[in-house]
Design a protein around this motif. Structure first.
Motif, PDB file in Angstrom:
ATOM      1  N   GLY B  88       0.836  -1.197   0.000  1.00 28.25           N
ATOM      2  CA  GLY B  88       0.000   0.000   0.000  1.00 28.25           C
ATOM      3  C   GLY B  88       0.866   1.241   0.000  1.00 28.25           C
ATOM      4  N   ARG B  89       0.242   2.384  -0.266  1.00 29.10           N
ATOM      5  CA  ARG B  89       1.059   3.569  -0.464  1.00 29.10           C
ATOM      6  C   ARG B  89       0.236   4.822  -0.235  1.00 29.10           C
ATOM      7  NH1 ARG B  89       5.271   5.681  -4.005  1.00 29.10           N
ATOM      8  NH2 ARG B  89       5.548   7.711  -3.044  1.00 29.10           N
ATOM      9  N   THR B  90       0.825   5.822   0.403  1.00 33.96           N
ATOM     10  CA  THR B  90       0.218   7.151   0.401  1.00 33.96           C
ATOM     11  C   THR B  90       1.267   8.135  -0.088  1.00 33.96           C
ATOM     12  OG1 THR B  90       0.885   7.946   2.573  1.00 33.96           O
ATOM     13  CG2 THR B  90      -1.062   6.509   2.489  1.00 33.96           C
ATOM     14  N   PHE B  91       0.819   9.323  -0.439  1.00 36.41           N
ATOM     15  CA  PHE B  91       1.720  10.268  -1.096  1.00 36.41           C
ATOM     16  C   PHE B  91       1.947  11.520  -0.267  1.00 36.41           C
ATOM     17  CE2 PHE B  91      -0.009   7.628  -4.406  1.00 36.41           C
ATOM     18  CZ  PHE B  91       1.106   7.337  -5.167  1.00 36.41           C
ATOM     19  N   GLN B  92       3.062  12.195  -0.601  1.00 42.27           N
ATOM     20  CA  GLN B  92       3.418  13.416   0.102  1.00 42.27           C
ATOM     21  C   GLN B  92       2.272  14.424   0.024  1.00 42.27           C
ATOM     22  OE1 GLN B  92       7.510  13.921  -0.935  1.00 42.27           O
ATOM     23  NE2 GLN B  92       7.725  15.777   0.286  1.00 42.27           N
ATOM     24  N   SER B  93       1.704  14.603  -1.180  1.00 38.29           N
ATOM     25  CA  SER B  93       0.448  15.346  -1.253  1.00 38.29           C
ATOM     26  C   SER B  93      -0.589  14.336  -1.743  1.00 38.29           C
ATOM     27  CB  SER B  93       0.551  16.519  -2.215  1.00 38.29           C
ATOM     28  OG  SER B  93       1.021  16.089  -3.456  1.00 38.29           O
ATOM     29  N   ASP B 178       4.244   8.451   3.119  1.00 40.10           N
ATOM     30  CA  ASP B 178       5.171   9.544   2.810  1.00 40.10           C
ATOM     31  C   ASP B 178       4.727  10.847   3.484  1.00 40.10           C
ATOM     32  OD1 ASP B 178       7.117  11.123   1.759  1.00 40.10           O
ATOM     33  OD2 ASP B 178       6.784  10.546  -0.331  1.00 40.10           O
ATOM     34  N   GLU B 179       5.469  11.281   4.476  1.00 39.70           N
ATOM     35  CA  GLU B 179       5.231  12.526   5.208  1.00 39.70           C
ATOM     36  C   GLU B 179       3.768  12.763   5.569  1.00 39.70           C
ATOM     37  OE1 GLU B 179       7.230  16.053   4.057  1.00 39.70           O
ATOM     38  OE2 GLU B 179       8.920  14.975   3.186  1.00 39.70           O
ATOM     39  N   PRO B 180       3.201  11.874   6.375  1.00 40.89           N
ATOM     40  CA  PRO B 180       1.781  12.003   6.693  1.00 40.89           C
ATOM     41  C   PRO B 180       1.467  13.176   7.607  1.00 40.89           C
ATOM     42  CG  PRO B 180       2.748  10.262   8.010  1.00 40.89           C
ATOM     43  CD  PRO B 180       3.809  10.714   7.040  1.00 40.89           C
ATOM     44  N   ALA B 181       2.433  13.639   8.399  1.00 37.92           N
ATOM     45  CA  ALA B 181       2.125  14.651   9.404  1.00 37.92           C
ATOM     46  C   ALA B 181       2.165  16.073   8.851  1.00 37.92           C
ATOM     47  CB  ALA B 181       3.067  14.526  10.590  1.00 37.92           C
ATOM     48  N   ALA B 182       2.778  16.256   7.668  1.00 36.92           N
ATOM     49  CA  ALA B 182       2.884  17.601   7.110  1.00 36.92           C
ATOM     50  C   ALA B 182       1.491  18.160   6.849  1.00 36.92           C
ATOM     51  CB  ALA B 182       3.697  17.564   5.822  1.00 36.92           C
ATOM     52  N   GLY B 183       1.209  19.326   7.409  1.00 40.93           N
ATOM     53  CA  GLY B 183      -0.090  19.956   7.184  1.00 40.93           C
ATOM     54  C   GLY B 183      -1.149  19.540   8.180  1.00 40.93           C
ATOM     55  N   LEU B 184      -0.795  18.695   9.144  1.00 41.64           N
ATOM     56  CA  LEU B 184      -1.772  18.275  10.151  1.00 41.64           C
ATOM     57  C   LEU B 184      -1.603  19.096  11.434  1.00 41.64           C
ATOM     58  CD1 LEU B 184      -2.223  15.935   8.246  1.00 41.64           C
ATOM     59  CD2 LEU B 184      -2.130  14.373  10.161  1.00 41.64           C
ATOM     60  N   ASN B 185      -2.716  19.317  12.157  1.00 40.50           N
ATOM     61  CA  ASN B 185      -2.593  20.007  13.440  1.00 40.50           C
ATOM     62  C   ASN B 185      -2.233  18.990  14.533  1.00 40.50           C
ATOM     63  OD1 ASN B 185      -4.961  18.769  14.448  1.00 40.50           O
ATOM     64  ND2 ASN B 185      -6.234  20.311  13.438  1.00 40.50           N
ATOM     65  N   PRO B 186      -1.779  19.447  15.694  1.00 36.71           N
ATOM     66  CA  PRO B 186      -1.275  18.537  16.739  1.00 36.71           C
ATOM     67  C   PRO B 186      -2.257  17.427  17.097  1.00 36.71           C
ATOM     68  CG  PRO B 186      -0.831  20.801  17.339  1.00 36.71           C
ATOM     69  CD  PRO B 186      -1.655  20.859  16.095  1.00 36.71           C
ATOM     70  N   LEU B 209       7.798   4.565   7.134  1.00 37.10           N
ATOM     71  CA  LEU B 209       7.284   5.909   7.393  1.00 37.10           C
ATOM     72  C   LEU B 209       8.342   6.967   7.109  1.00 37.10           C
ATOM     73  CD1 LEU B 209       5.175   7.840   8.788  1.00 37.10           C
ATOM     74  CD2 LEU B 209       6.303   7.258  10.940  1.00 37.10           C
ATOM     75  N   ILE B 210       8.035   7.842   6.146  1.00 33.93           N
ATOM     76  CA  ILE B 210       8.892   9.010   5.933  1.00 33.93           C
ATOM     77  C   ILE B 210       8.292  10.152   6.727  1.00 33.93           C
ATOM     78  CG2 ILE B 210       9.690  10.739   4.279  1.00 33.93           C
ATOM     79  CD1 ILE B 210       9.575   8.702   2.103  1.00 33.93           C
ATOM     80  N   GLU B 211       9.104  10.840   7.532  1.00 35.77           N
ATOM     81  CA  GLU B 211       8.545  11.958   8.275  1.00 35.77           C
ATOM     82  C   GLU B 211       9.658  12.913   8.683  1.00 35.77           C
ATOM     83  OE1 GLU B 211       5.286  12.962   8.623  1.00 35.77           O
ATOM     84  OE2 GLU B 211       6.558  14.605   9.327  1.00 35.77           O
ATOM     85  N   HIS B 212       9.379  14.203   8.595  1.00 38.00           N
ATOM     86  CA  HIS B 212      10.371  15.189   9.021  1.00 38.00           C
ATOM     87  C   HIS B 212      10.227  15.529  10.499  1.00 38.00           C
ATOM     88  CE1 HIS B 212      12.557  16.006   5.398  1.00 38.00           C
ATOM     89  NE2 HIS B 212      11.436  16.095   4.701  1.00 38.00           N
TER      90      HIS B 212
END
Ligand SMILES: Nc1ncnc2c1ncn2[C@@H]1O[C@H](COP(=O)(O)OP(=O)(O)OP(=O)(O)O)[C@@H](O)[C@H]1O
Ligand SMILES: [Mg+2]
Lengths: 341, 257
Positions: B88-93, B178-186, B209-212
């Motif tokens: 399975g896969r999700t994308f940066q955007s 791929d970077e699931p937390a970008a753009g999410l609130n706490p 999991l890719i995450e900054h």
């Protein structure tokens, strides 16, 4: 703040009841309005072309690929009927029997051609379908043994259904209507199945489609095949109605008409193709005074539609519905805010 | 306990190499991902993290190296087959079908889980307990929707979360996030961690999991793999990585003394 609830109920625009009522109303309106065989013929033609408009809706609306190939498959359908019913192969079958033969023949040819043409993408694919139409026309127009050359093939016998000979357009109408509505339901059903969703994913986001396990190439080939069969059925009925088939019924010029039908009604919806086909076919007959200007009117209205409302008439309708809904929602949220104070 | 059993990796990368012209994006990458493990894949911008996911899901082909999934060599298997096998896969955007309803967007995930074939699908075989699964996941994520609405009516953060749901509905064995937390609130980030933990612990999915966000990585990952300019520079548990000099250098620059 209250969290929005999860709502999983399926809301449909039309239940079976609404559908039956609409079809009956449409039938009665046509019965009352059509005072001459000629006007009945115009309506019948519109219904037949509706099948071709469906085919545009499948390929362009669901799958996102613009194909001009419709007329070529109409020709295949029409000439299959003509050859099988007039005894040119040394045997004759009834028009309805021949119609049943059209379906596997068109499936086979459309599948093979789809396998080849869909190796191309986007604009290149579209161009290749134009070429296909030209090639098909050249065969239709010149190869006498199969297509009768410039004379075409005449003498297709009239259709016999339930022991009744459909000798005029009045008699044809109810059968055509039921058939076209039925095919529309099948097309609409495809939209809501795995295949429909696979096609939508090819249209909207090929990368997402791939990682969701969709074989993009094969999905498009299947869409092309379905669309080819729909067009072929349209062409077959066309020839059964006018009891004649010839190359000039299937020129590249005429292919624009079917695109306009589907776009006018809205390529994203099946009922749009139906409405579009009716309007584009019938309006010029009703407004005869403007007939000379209709090419112009269609041209301009397509440009306007594409610019301002790319989803056609049904798109306008849907937008209006959504606006009304959101206005209602807006009112509710205002009340809630007051309540919280 | 079952812990000491020799576990088999669900995904195994062996010496993956990839370059775009002069840019090296993967150099001898090798790691194992186990069922139920959450593995962080981190590195500075442009390190080649997304590229590596594209190689695993088959969108790109590696220049050399082998990918083993579930005991099978899938290096030459096309992308859509890999998805059907359970990657399975999700994308940066997030990538959705913009012109379709939320329902269709989620059902296409369930379609992948079923893959009952077009014809059977046409005659209305329903996915087993799709609705229940969806409800359970939405409980974890604390938001709802009317599923006749268009996907674009959801805010960005919810769309990102829903992309994970869509992928989980397909019952994958491995999920690449791929970077699931970008753009999410706490708050949403907490829900996100809940659903990723659920995927790993309850569904036994291997999560890459890719995450900054380092907080999140350190909090949730069982192991971490670090790359910089395509080169692996560290691998280990969160504690080991936090004390790894090469990694600190890559992130903060060389300290002058
Ligand atoms: N299709 C491509 N063609 C050419 N170069 C590419 C391609 N895809 C990625 N690259 C290059 O590969 C390098 C790695 O990109 P990648 O997107 O994998 O980085 P990333 O680690 O995901 O970075 P970020 O954290 O910013 O998302 C970049 O220098 C990028 O320009
Ligand atoms: Mg990236």
């Amino acid at each position: 703040m209250a969290e929005k609830k999860l709502e999983l109920k399926n809301k449909r625009f039309t239940g079976p009841f609404t559908l039956i009522i609409s079809v009956v109303v449409f039938y009665l309106v046509v019965k009352i309005m059509c005072r001459s065989l000629y006007s009945q013929m115009v309506v019948n033609m519109a219904l037949v072309f509706c099948l071709v408009a469906y085919s545009v809706s499948v390929m362009l609306g669901m799958c996102g690929e613009l194909s001009f190939a419709g007329v070529a498959f109409m020709g295949i359908g029409a000439f299959t009927i003509a050859n099988l019913t007039t005894g040119r192969f040394g045997f004759k079958i009834s028009p309805l029997g021949a119609f049943l033969v059209v379906i596997p023949v068109a499936t086979f040819i459309a599948f093979i051609i789809g396998l080849i043409l869909l190796r191309l993408k986007g604009t290149f694919f579209s161009f290749s379908t134009i070429a296909l139409v030209q090639v098909a026309y050249t065969f239709f127009n010149n190869y006498r043994p199969l297509f009768g050359g410039v004379d075409g093939i005449s003498g297709i016998p009239s259709v016999r259904i339930l022991g009744k000979q459909l000798t005029n357009h009045y008699l044809w109408f109810p059968y055509l209507l039921v058939f076209v509505v039925f095919v529309g339901l099948v097309v609409e059903h495809i939209r809501n199945t795995q295949l429909g969703r696979s096609m939508a994913s090819c249209r909207d986001n090929e990368t997402a489609a791939r990682v969701l396990g969709v074989n993009v190439y094969m999905t498009k080939v299947i869409a092309f095949t379905i669309s080819g069969v729909l067009s072929a059925m349209g062409g077959a009925l066309y020839s059964m109605l006018i009891r004649y088939a010839s190359a000039d019924m299937f020129t590249y010029d005429t292919s624009a008409k079917y695109l306009i039908m589907a776009m006018f009604g809205g390529v994203q919806s099946t009922i749009g193709a139906f409405i579009g086909a009716l309007i584009v076919q019938i309006l010029p007959q009703v407004l005869k005074v403007f007939q000379r200007y209709f090419q112009l009117i269609w041209g301009v209205s397509i440009i306007l539609l594409m610019v301002f409302m790319p989803e056609g008439l049904t798109g306008i309708f849907r937008m209006a519905l959504k606006r009304r809904k959101s206005r209602k929602k807006g009112r509710i949220s205002v009340i809630q805010e007051k309540g919280e104070e | 306990m079952a812990e000491n059993e020799t576990r088999k990796p669900i995904l195994k990368l062996e010496n993956i190499n990839k370059r775009f012209g002069g840019v090296v994006t993967a150099k001898d990458i090798k790691f194992d991902l186990f069922p139920g493990e959450i593995k962080g894949l981190i590195g500075p911008n442009g390190a080649g993290k997304t590229t590596l996911m594209n190689i695993i899901s088959g969108i790109y082909t590696a220049d050399s190296g082998t990918i083993i999934f579930d005991g099978m060599d899938i290096t030459n298997v096309p992308d859509y087959r890999r998805a059907r096998m359970g990657i399975g896969r999700t994308f940066q955007s997030p990538r959705f079908l913009q012109r379709s309803s939320i329902r269709d967007n989620l059902l296409i995930g369930a379609d992948l889980g079923n893959r009952i074939g077009f014809l059977e699908g046409f005659f209305g075989k329903k996915s087993t307990n799709f609705e229940q699964e969806l409800k359970d996941m939405m409980d974890l994520l604390h938001f709802g929707f009317n599923w006749d609405d268009e996907i674009s009516s959801l805010p960005f953060g919810q769309r990102k979360l829903l992309e994970i749901v869509r992928s989980l509905l397909s019952h994958p064995k491995v999920i690449l996030v791929d970077e699931p937390a970008a753009g999410l609130n706490p708050k949403e980030i907490n829900y996100l961690m809940d659903i990723l933990r659920m995927a790993a612990r309850k569904m036994n999915i291997g999560v890459l999991l890719i995450e900054h966000s380092m907080d999140m990585i350190m909090d949730i990952c069982d192991s971490i793999y670090v790359i910089s300019f395509g080169v692996p520079i560290g691998e280990g548990t969160p504690e080991q990585i936090a004390n790894n000099h090469a990694v600190i250098e890559a992130y903060l620059g060389k300290e002058d003394e």
